[in-house]
Design a protein around this motif. Sequence first.
Motif, PDB file in Angstrom:
ATOM      1  N   PRO A 121       0.812  -1.229   0.000  1.00 17.04           N
ATOM      2  CA  PRO A 121       0.000   0.000   0.000  1.00 17.04           C
ATOM      3  C   PRO A 121       0.838   1.268   0.000  1.00 17.04           C
ATOM      4  O   PRO A 121       0.457   2.262  -0.628  1.00 17.04           O
ATOM      5  CB  PRO A 121      -0.847  -0.118   1.279  1.00 17.04           C
ATOM      6  N   ALA A 122       1.990   1.250   0.669  1.00 17.23           N
ATOM      7  CA  ALA A 122       2.852   2.434   0.673  1.00 17.23           C
ATOM      8  C   ALA A 122       3.383   2.716  -0.723  1.00 17.23           C
ATOM      9  O   ALA A 122       3.439   3.875  -1.164  1.00 17.23           O
ATOM     10  CB  ALA A 122       4.017   2.233   1.646  1.00 17.23           C
ATOM     11  N   LYS A 125       0.456   4.091  -2.855  1.00 13.71           N
ATOM     12  CA  LYS A 125       0.035   5.425  -2.435  1.00 13.71           C
ATOM     13  C   LYS A 125       1.067   6.495  -2.780  1.00 13.71           C
ATOM     14  O   LYS A 125       0.737   7.677  -2.798  1.00 13.71           O
ATOM     15  CB  LYS A 125      -0.236   5.450  -0.928  1.00 13.71           C
ATOM     16  N   SER A 126       2.310   6.078  -3.030  1.00  7.65           N
ATOM     17  CA  SER A 126       3.352   7.059  -3.335  1.00  7.65           C
ATOM     18  C   SER A 126       3.110   7.728  -4.682  1.00  7.65           C
ATOM     19  O   SER A 126       3.525   8.870  -4.905  1.00  7.65           O
ATOM     20  CB  SER A 126       4.721   6.379  -3.342  1.00  7.65           C
ATOM     21  N   GLY A 127       2.469   7.014  -5.599  1.00 10.10           N
ATOM     22  CA  GLY A 127       2.257   7.553  -6.935  1.00 10.10           C
ATOM     23  C   GLY A 127       3.462   7.396  -7.837  1.00 10.10           C
ATOM     24  O   GLY A 127       3.470   7.879  -8.965  1.00 10.10           O
ATOM     25  N   SER A 186       8.237   9.468  -0.539  1.00  6.72           N
ATOM     26  CA  SER A 186       6.961   9.373   0.153  1.00  6.72           C
ATOM     27  C   SER A 186       7.158   8.642   1.475  1.00  6.72           C
ATOM     28  O   SER A 186       7.799   7.588   1.518  1.00  6.72           O
ATOM     29  CB  SER A 186       5.958   8.615  -0.725  1.00  6.72           C
ATOM     30  N   SER A 188       5.093   6.883   4.523  1.00  3.63           N
ATOM     31  CA  SER A 188       3.805   6.379   5.020  1.00  3.63           C
ATOM     32  C   SER A 188       4.002   5.820   6.423  1.00  3.63           C
ATOM     33  O   SER A 188       4.952   5.073   6.672  1.00  3.63           O
ATOM     34  CB  SER A 188       3.258   5.281   4.108  1.00  3.63           C
ATOM     35  N   LEU A 191       0.006   2.764   8.744  1.00  4.10           N
ATOM     36  CA  LEU A 191      -0.841   2.263   7.664  1.00  4.10           C
ATOM     37  C   LEU A 191      -1.986   1.404   8.197  1.00  4.10           C
ATOM     38  O   LEU A 191      -1.788   0.562   9.064  1.00  4.10           O
ATOM     39  CB  LEU A 191      -0.002   1.452   6.675  1.00  4.10           C
ATOM     40  N   GLU A 196      -3.527   7.035  10.056  1.00  2.00           N
ATOM     41  CA  GLU A 196      -2.708   6.754   8.873  1.00  2.00           C
ATOM     42  C   GLU A 196      -2.340   8.050   8.159  1.00  2.00           C
ATOM     43  O   GLU A 196      -3.161   8.955   8.011  1.00  2.00           O
ATOM     44  CB  GLU A 196      -3.481   5.841   7.918  1.00  2.00           C
ATOM     45  N   THR A 198       0.296   9.658   4.845  1.00  2.00           N
ATOM     46  CA  THR A 198       1.292   9.566   3.781  1.00  2.00           C
ATOM     47  C   THR A 198       1.646  10.979   3.347  1.00  2.00           C
ATOM     48  O   THR A 198       0.769  11.770   3.003  1.00  2.00           O
ATOM     49  CB  THR A 198       0.774   8.751   2.579  1.00  2.00           C
ATOM     50  N   THR A 200       4.113  13.086   0.711  1.00  2.00           N
ATOM     51  CA  THR A 200       4.946  12.979  -0.485  1.00  2.00           C
ATOM     52  C   THR A 200       5.542  14.345  -0.810  1.00  2.00           C
ATOM     53  O   THR A 200       4.816  15.338  -0.906  1.00  2.00           O
ATOM     54  CB  THR A 200       4.124  12.470  -1.679  1.00  2.00           C
TER      55      THR A 200
END
Length: 244
Positions: A121-122, A125-127, A186, A188, A191, A196, A198, A200
């Motif tokens: 997930p990290a 979620k960072s993109g 990023s 995170s 989580l 939670e 995140t 960036t």
Amino acid sequence: MSDTPTVLYLVPTPIGNLEDITLRAIRILGEVDTVLAEDTRTSGRLMQHLGLKKPMLSYHLHNEHQQVQRLLEKLEKGERMALVSDAGTPGISDPGFLLVRECLARGLKVECLPGATAFVPALLKSGFGAERFTFEGFLPVKKGRQTRLKELATETRTMIFYESPHRIVKTLEQLAEILGPERPASVSRELTKLFEETVTAPLAELAAEFAGRSAIKGEIVLVVQGLKEERIKEDRYKEDHRAE
């Protein structure tokens, strides 16, 4: 080998939210003879939450070498065991590798269930690019740390690190120095939990952001964009169009 009964199961457990456990994991935990736990208190609370009662044995980083032989003898007699860590998938920056290796060497069947792990997930979620990435786990604390960081300076894949709250600022500062202050990254933490978060930003900004906090809590996953990732994506895009 397919007809050989499984004696050891690697069972992922929630990294925070107790709903993040599979139906299969619950079934296996209920069927095995013994649960090997990194911390019997932590896993005991999970078992209680699931309404399961099973004998539990402590199996962690500091006793695994002493425990392996005794466990192998039990497994060879047909005892079925589930290995769990405090959170996530056992064997990823947690004990498990040694026991799995020895089981396989003796022809004992091992199964690993899919399930919760923090870095996926990290990463998403960072993109940053998830097509190719390298999981670095925890960086060396002292010896070899600078060497490893310098080796990663030319890494083109997205990089994933685990880090503790009290070392995250130092790690961000060192990465900013070696990879460049503008390298996107990023952070995170917590989580799947209530708080939670995140964040960036370029490495230097992240270092300043977390250095300015009075307290940092929760295990952390740090994701750093690889070198020249955008240029690589542009080249791939051009090649695809030329192929058309």
